[in-house]
Scaffold this active site. Sequence first.
Site, mmCIF file in Angstrom:
data_model
loop_
_atom_site.group_PDB
_atom_site.id
_atom_site.type_symbol
_atom_site.label_atom_id
_atom_site.label_comp_id
_atom_site.label_asym_id
_atom_site.label_seq_id
_atom_site.Cartn_x
_atom_site.Cartn_y
_atom_site.Cartn_z
ATOM 1 N N ASP A 95 0.867 -1.173 0.000
ATOM 2 C CA ASP A 95 0.000 0.000 0.000
ATOM 3 C C ASP A 95 0.905 1.225 0.000
ATOM 4 O OD1 ASP A 95 -2.078 1.736 0.177
ATOM 5 O OD2 ASP A 95 -2.936 0.882 1.992
ATOM 6 N N ASP A 305 -7.969 -6.912 1.409
ATOM 7 C CA ASP A 305 -7.069 -7.000 2.554
ATOM 8 C C ASP A 305 -7.764 -6.363 3.742
ATOM 9 O OD1 ASP A 305 -5.726 -4.221 3.471
ATOM 10 O OD2 ASP A 305 -6.113 -4.153 1.309
ATOM 11 N N CYS A 346 -12.310 -27.424 11.182
ATOM 12 C CA CYS A 346 -11.115 -26.705 10.741
ATOM 13 C C CYS A 346 -9.886 -27.607 10.750
ATOM 14 C CB CYS A 346 -10.878 -25.492 11.639
ATOM 15 S SG CYS A 346 -9.450 -24.502 11.151
ATOM 16 N N CYS A 348 -6.734 -26.368 10.716
ATOM 17 C CA CYS A 348 -5.547 -25.576 11.061
ATOM 18 C C CYS A 348 -4.763 -26.241 12.189
ATOM 19 C CB CYS A 348 -5.951 -24.152 11.439
ATOM 20 S SG CYS A 348 -6.416 -23.938 13.165
ATOM 21 N N CYS A 351 -6.535 -25.992 15.696
ATOM 22 C CA CYS A 351 -7.697 -26.852 15.919
ATOM 23 C C CYS A 351 -7.309 -28.331 15.978
ATOM 24 C CB CYS A 351 -8.750 -26.610 14.838
ATOM 25 S SG CYS A 351 -9.572 -25.009 15.015
ATOM 26 N N HIS A 377 -5.570 -19.800 13.232
ATOM 27 C CA HIS A 377 -6.935 -20.278 12.990
ATOM 28 C C HIS A 377 -7.722 -19.298 12.122
ATOM 29 C CE1 HIS A 377 -10.954 -21.879 13.396
ATOM 30 N NE2 HIS A 377 -11.338 -20.651 13.730
HETATM 31 ZN ZN LIG Z 1 -8.690 -23.817 13.209
#
Ligand SMILES: [Zn+2]
Length: 409
Positions: A95, A305, A346, A348, A351, A377
């Site tokens: 930016d 963004d 999830c 990730c 998790c 996450h």
């Molecule tokens: Zn997660």
Amino acid sequence: MHASFSFRVTGQDQHTDARMGVLRTAHGVVHTPAFVGVATRASIKAVEPLALVDLGLQIVISNTYHLHLQPGEDVVSSQGGLHGFSGWRGPTMTDSGGFQVFSLGASKQHGVGKVASIFPGDAPASRAKARPDKPLVRLTEQGADFRSVIDGSLHSFTPESVITIERKLGADIILPLDECTSPLHDHAYTQRSMERTHRWARRGLAAFRMLRDDATFPNPHQVLYGIVQGGAYEDLRRESARVIGDMGFDGFAVGGSLGRSKHDMWNVLDWTMPALPDAPPRHLLGIGEIEDLFTCTARGIDTFDCAAPTRLARNGTVFLKGAPRHRINLRNARFANDAGPIDPACDCPTCRAHSRAYLRHLCRAGELSFYRLATLHNLRFLIRLMGDVRRSIADGSFAALARDWGIPL
Ligand SMILES: [Zn+2]
């Protein structure tokens, strides 16, 4: 446009303006619509660049204002630009720093929000809050003089100097200096500001073309997007989209004030998007709540963004589909003995490994690991969501997906 950059629309929703595409940069491909991770100081807060690769993040945006103040563009350039410096080898944006110059500096000094007016002399007197004895930002046709929020030192940005700084930073997609007006600015001020931003855009583009083939910069494959301004005024947005759209930029960003409500923001996009050329990619600056990812994709935005998802994570708020606003706050007492993950669906690292009870404990204890785990996450959640959005555009189920999330388009 540089040969290593291209954007191809690969699918179009039948009921909305949502589209999917492939954005090709010298540092890799971005499948759109996509969420852009906010790495303001060349780092997403609390997460190192290599972990972002494992999450499936496609692209990050860093900030010219912050990196100019610290560590300085010459340091970044000497380390091979943002890619060499940070170790993030994927697609990158910067930016221009216009928003920070005009808003962040003054808001820090004056304790006002980004909707407050900060241009003494330029702004209506009733809203001018800057101290006339020591203004933090001085805006002229030439550019902006401002004081660093770090040490109060004086700096100047011009449309030309910002392009040079961004050439040294070496992101794949860069943005020209613009003035980000506030929702409180009236039509007359917003028009004057927009016209100056257009003149700055021409100067930025000329500077960019002059420096294009200079091999001393770390990334010879950069492209420049134009920024559409015009506040929440229909005639100004249409004019800005037409003027910026005609200048020959490689893509476009919608910036500035988007009004006072989501409804205003949708109006701004409804005026802006049809007035822009269809083929180049379109970025929406600073917007990316879950609802926005649907409603603005439906209006033809390709990339977003937003710092909110990672900021929310650090405050204990994590995404969970179906919860109110698709969020829960891990500080809540009801998670004290909860052995389940944040989101059973999830994949990730957080998790897969940790319970809500443990994460709540880390959050309340102020453990540094919490910032990383919660951020991982929320980022992975949005990355998966945008993958679902792309698939739904491809198979004609975008509207059904939005309904499933309870989001009216
Ligand atoms: Zn997660």
